[in-house]
Write an enzyme that holds these catalytic residues in place. Structure first.
Site, PDB file in Angstrom:
ATOM      1  N   GLU A 184      -3.539  13.693  -0.129  1.00  0.00           N
ATOM      2  CA  GLU A 184      -3.764  12.836   1.037  1.00  0.00           C
ATOM      3  C   GLU A 184      -2.594  12.899   2.008  1.00  0.00           C
ATOM      4  OE1 GLU A 184      -4.350   8.122   2.238  1.00  0.00           O
ATOM      5  OE2 GLU A 184      -4.768   8.765   0.196  1.00  0.00           O
ATOM      6  N   HIS A 207      -6.995  -6.323   0.577  1.00  0.00           N
ATOM      7  CA  HIS A 207      -5.815  -5.480   0.426  1.00  0.00           C
ATOM      8  C   HIS A 207      -4.713  -5.928   1.375  1.00  0.00           C
ATOM      9  CE1 HIS A 207      -3.477  -2.082  -0.678  1.00  0.00           C
ATOM     10  NE2 HIS A 207      -3.772  -1.317   0.352  1.00  0.00           N
ATOM     11  N   LYS A 240       4.419   1.997  -2.145  1.00  0.00           N
ATOM     12  CA  LYS A 240       4.922   3.162  -2.873  1.00  0.00           C
ATOM     13  C   LYS A 240       6.356   3.444  -2.431  1.00  0.00           C
ATOM     14  CE  LYS A 240       0.395   5.400  -2.126  1.00  0.00           C
ATOM     15  NZ  LYS A 240      -0.431   4.862  -3.193  1.00  0.00           N
ATOM     16  N   SER A 270       0.841  -1.188   0.000  1.00  0.00           N
ATOM     17  CA  SER A 270       0.000   0.000   0.000  1.00  0.00           C
ATOM     18  C   SER A 270       0.886   1.253   0.000  1.00  0.00           C
ATOM     19  CB  SER A 270      -0.963  -0.039   1.194  1.00  0.00           C
ATOM     20  OG  SER A 270      -1.999   0.895   1.033  1.00  0.00           O
TER      21      SER A 270
END
Length: 525
Positions: free
Chosen positions: A274, A355, A229, A225
């Site tokens: 975000e 996820h 990144k 997640s």
């Protein structure tokens, strides 16, 4: 803005592509950025960038010419790095003036100072069974590839807290963490690049430790997640990392930025606002990614020819899995051109859509990639297993073709020796048409040496380099060569995959050693 549809045209459960295997292992650079000495032309201004719907050609230099040899990739990669720093991620500073720390079986401490500012952070260590020194996988934020599988394969786990280096929940004008303590809370560098900088400092400390517990030349990184990144950027921007394993990284991770709007993934503006993951400069491209002179397939390519295992989730459109498959396919073209096509794996053919779940489909390829790139005991080739639920089509996104690159490097006045920013020692003529030169990256108590073997006017088929180490210097490990000893007079010879050097071309090998930094004068025959 021009967008494109990423409709999959597959009727089978998944697109499976096994990439032909090469006996040559992926090259692992002995320095963080082997292209640091490359002369990069002036980068374009943001206001003068044209709109281009297709993916930029990773093989075309900033001056408009295309690379023609594998050795050209070092400086082309440096151009991509600079473009990313300017327009996407923000600048990653070079190694600070001082980096010190400790490595134990349970913990790593890092102390850094630069320009009168200091900061510290630490990471916990969990060793596998057996006798070290061990390779290690950095797990970003405690969430990444299955740590049980990692340790069972024989690698240690380094638990890296990215928030100690770059904290989430802060505004862009008030960034916090060790990175921003050194470089300022208003630094335009985003969190992902700050995290990359932090892991690079951990590797610095591993190098200084002498490799008695953890091997500095066998480090991997993983995260899922937002931490996926981070793992993606960490692996791309430090060439000492042997294996990069991002998982379900989503927008600002692996997916091509041009594909995100058409796929329905998290929007670029949402990802930008975000958290300050991306650099501040990216703010002007959230509504116009087609103006970017770079895209994420080129960040994938920055990892080449090292190990890369991208794990993705086709069941969550918000993660941009179709765009991620396009990025992987585009980056794989660079891998193939460099002769390392089997060093990349992309796997989204999974059943469980939760996820960041631990998935049985990834257990075997995870074990295989660790054995190959960290333990160096395996030869399993990479594979592409793209789910039909989220299969992108690279052909829709590119108007360039992959060149056939010759071995070595083509002459270029703008491409000086990239192996190390240190000044190399003079080349010493050999008796059989080859020369050898050395560059050294040192720290207190040790150093890494890179030796370049260059062919003369005729090709070389087999080479040998001799040098004498002064008293107190001991080689702890080496790569891309076979050595005769660890102290005193040492003879380095070619291995199977770098035996031949074309006329005017070169190959490189390296070694890490403890002791005072010497002046190296290698001779080639």
């Amino acid at each position: 803005m021009i967008t494109r549809s990423l409709v999959a045209a597959f009727t089978v459960a998944a697109l499976a592509m096994v990439i032909p295997h090469s006996d040559a292992p992926a090259a692992l650079a002995p320095v963080e950025d082997e292209g640091a000495a490359c002369a990069v032309p002036a980068l374009p201004d943001a206001g003068a960038l044209p709109t281009v719907a297709t993916l930029p050609d990773p093989f075309t230099r900033l001056d408009g010419t295309r690379i023609t040899a594998t050795g050209d990739w070092t400086c082309r990669r440096e151009e991509i790095k600079k473009l990313s720093e300017k327009f996407v991620h923000g600048t990653k500073p070079a190694r600070p003036q001082t980096v010190t720390g400790t490595v134990t079986s349970t913990n790593i401490t890092v102390n850094v100072s630069d320009q009168g500012r200091s900061a510290s952070f630490s990471a916990s260590v969990s060793l596998p069974s057996g006798t070290g020194p061990f390779p290690a996988v950095v797990v970003v934020g405690g969430l990444g590839a299955d740590t049980t599988t990692i340790k069972a394969a024989g690698a240690a786990v380094i638990n890296f807290d990215p928030y100690a280096v770059g904290k989430e929940g802060t505004g862009r004008a008030n960034k916090q963490g060790a990175f921003y303590t050194l470089y300022g809370s208003t630094s335009s560098t985003g969190l992902l690049m700050a995290w990359s900088w932090g892991v690079s400092r951990i590797i610095d400390v591993l190098e200084q430790s002498g490799g008695t517990i953890l091997r500095a030349d066998a480090t991997g990184v993983t995260g899922c997640s937002r931490f996926g990144k981070g793992a993606f950027v960490i692996g791309a921007f430090d060439q000492r990392i042997a294996l990069t394993m991002p998982i379900e990284s989503g927008t600002a991770g692996v997916p091509i930025l041009r594909g995100v709007p058409g796929e329905g993934a998290q929007s670029l503006s949402s990802a930008y606002s975000e958290q300050p993951w991306l650099g501040d400069a990216f703010g002007s491209f959230t509504g116009s990614p087609t103006r970017l002179p770079i895209d994420m397939h080129e960040i994938v390519a920055m990892v080449a020819p090292r190990g890369l295992f991208i794990m993705d989730n086709p069941h969550i459109a918000n993660l941009g899995p179709r765009s991620a498959s396009v990025a992987a396919l585009g980056g794989a073209e660079v891998y193939k051109a460099l002769g390392a096509g089997d060093a990349i794996t992309y796997w989204s053919d999974i059943q469980n859509g939760n996820h960041c779940a631990i998935r049985p489909e990834w257990t075997t390829p995870l074990q295989q990639t660790i054995r190959r790139f960290l333990l160096r005991t395996g030869t399993d080739p990479g594979t592409f297993r793209i789910s039909a639920k989220a299969a992108g089509n690279l052909a829709e996104w590119r108007d360039w073709q992959t060149p056939t690159l010759t071995t070595g490097s083509s002459p270029s006045p703008s491409s000086p020796s990239p192996s190390n920013p240190s000044s190399p020692s003079p080349s010493t003529p050999g008796s059989a048409g080859c020369t050898a030169s050395a560059s050294v990256n040192s720290w207190t108590g040790g150093f890494v040496a890179t030796i370049r073997v260059t062919a003369g006017s005729i090709p070389v088929n087999g080479w040998s380099v001799g040098l004498t180490l002064p008293a107190g210097v001991t080689i702890t490990n080496s790569w891309n060569t076979t050595r005769s000893a660890t102290t005193g007079a040492v003879r380095f010879t070619n291995v199977a995959y770098n035996t031949q050097i074309p006329a005017g071309g070169y190959t490189e090998f390296g070694f890490q050693a403890t002791g005072p930094t010497p002046t190296l004068t290698p001779t080639c025959s």
